[in-house]
Enzyme design. Structure first.
Site, PDB file in Angstrom:
ATOM      1  N   ASP A   7     -67.516  53.235 103.022  1.00 12.47           N
ATOM      2  CA  ASP A   7     -67.518  53.490 104.466  1.00 12.47           C
ATOM      3  C   ASP A   7     -66.096  53.585 105.012  1.00 12.47           C
ATOM      4  O   ASP A   7     -65.856  54.254 106.018  1.00 12.47           O
ATOM      5  CB  ASP A   7     -68.254  52.389 105.228  1.00 12.47           C
ATOM      6  CG  ASP A   7     -69.758  52.446 105.058  1.00 12.47           C
ATOM      7  OD1 ASP A   7     -70.272  53.439 104.505  1.00 12.47           O
ATOM      8  OD2 ASP A   7     -70.426  51.478 105.476  1.00 12.47           O
ATOM      9  N   GLU A  42     -83.820  47.844  90.798  1.00 17.16           N
ATOM     10  CA  GLU A  42     -83.078  49.100  90.822  1.00 17.16           C
ATOM     11  C   GLU A  42     -82.765  49.483  89.382  1.00 17.16           C
ATOM     12  O   GLU A  42     -81.893  48.896  88.752  1.00 17.16           O
ATOM     13  CB  GLU A  42     -81.796  48.960  91.646  1.00 17.16           C
ATOM     14  CG  GLU A  42     -81.155  50.292  91.918  1.00 17.16           C
ATOM     15  CD  GLU A  42     -80.122  50.242  93.028  1.00 17.16           C
ATOM     16  OE1 GLU A  42     -79.025  50.781  92.809  1.00 17.16           O
ATOM     17  OE2 GLU A  42     -80.404  49.671  94.086  1.00 17.16           O
ATOM     18  N   ASP A  51     -82.471  56.059  98.766  1.00 19.40           N
ATOM     19  CA  ASP A  51     -81.354  55.756  97.884  1.00 19.40           C
ATOM     20  C   ASP A  51     -80.347  56.890  98.022  1.00 19.40           C
ATOM     21  O   ASP A  51     -80.722  58.003  98.380  1.00 19.40           O
ATOM     22  CB  ASP A  51     -81.816  55.631  96.427  1.00 19.40           C
ATOM     23  CG  ASP A  51     -80.776  54.917  95.578  1.00 19.40           C
ATOM     24  OD1 ASP A  51     -80.458  53.751  95.882  1.00 19.40           O
ATOM     25  OD2 ASP A  51     -80.253  55.541  94.636  1.00 19.40           O
ATOM     26  N   THR A  55     -86.129  48.341 103.422  1.00 18.54           N
ATOM     27  CA  THR A  55     -84.673  48.330 103.461  1.00 18.54           C
ATOM     28  C   THR A  55     -84.196  47.081 104.193  1.00 18.54           C
ATOM     29  O   THR A  55     -84.844  46.618 105.123  1.00 18.54           O
ATOM     30  CB  THR A  55     -84.090  49.582 104.154  1.00 18.54           C
ATOM     31  OG1 THR A  55     -82.668  49.538 104.081  1.00 18.54           O
ATOM     32  CG2 THR A  55     -84.520  49.688 105.601  1.00 18.54           C
ATOM     33  N   GLY A  56     -83.079  46.572 103.755  1.00 16.36           N
ATOM     34  CA  GLY A  56     -82.427  45.482 104.463  1.00 16.36           C
ATOM     35  C   GLY A  56     -81.305  45.996 105.346  1.00 16.36           C
ATOM     36  O   GLY A  56     -80.661  45.240 106.063  1.00 16.36           O
TER      37      GLY A  56
END
Length: 187
Positions: free
Chosen positions: A146, A38, A67, A9-10
């Site tokens: 978010d 992906e 994911d 993961t980044g």
């Protein structure tokens, strides 16, 4: 079983969640940022499994990949597992406009973790977080989702909640708990 796991993961918050989950265990987590293919699928499980299989073979190590899909009930589950792309195209205001005349503001996050050894099939852990869509976007920095997703138990969108609180919230979720139980029994 491996005591060192590579989390592909980044996303530093995702990695911090995993670190918090494995506090006080013998498991050592390493973060590796690589772009995994992906695939296009309506299933977050298929996306995570494909990426984990690919990454484990590229790195020749056991890996975990996560994911998530954001399913807005009033929009028939849109954007689902395509949230990464939709976040690039839609602003928080675009999401709010899509929901203008909708009473049902429920959003479910389907979360998936795939654990894979090279040349083996991934083992998958899934979970769901519930929440609702805000009436107006947060003014704080963050992705579109978010800025509008209010997790169950909170009164504000993710971008308004201190990072430490969100790390604690995510680390208590189903996928990390299920995976931790699994890995500690099989190490």
């Amino acid at each position: 079983m491996e005591k060192t796991l590579v989390y592909v993961t980044g996303n530093s918050v995702k990695f911090d969640v995993a670190l918090k989950t494995f506090e006080n265990t013998e498991i050592v987590l390493l973060q590796k940022k690589i772009e995994t293919p992906e695939i296009q699928s309506k299933s977050v499980q298929e996306v995570a499994m494909y990426s984990a299989r690919w990454a484990s073979r590229q790195l020749d190590k056991p890996v975990i990949v996560t994911d998530a899909g954001f399913y807005i009930e009033a929009l028939n589950g849109f954007p689902g597992p395509f949230i990464k792309f939709v976040n690039e195209w839609f602003s928080a205001e675009d999401f709010i406009n899509l929901m203008k005349d909708k009473d049902n503001r429920n959003i479910n996050i389907q979360d998936c973790l795939a654990y894979c050894h090279p040349n083996e099939e991934p083992i998958v852990f899934t979970g769901i977080y519930h929440g609702k869509l805000a009436d107006k976007p947060s003014m704080q920095q963050g992705s579109s989702i978010d800025r509008i997703f209010i997790p169950e138990g909170f009164e504000a969108p993710i971008s308004d909640i201190p990072e430490e609180q969100m790390i604690s919230y995510w680390s208590q979720g189903e996928i990390m708990s299920k995976f931790k139980d699994y890995i500690l029994k099989h190490k």
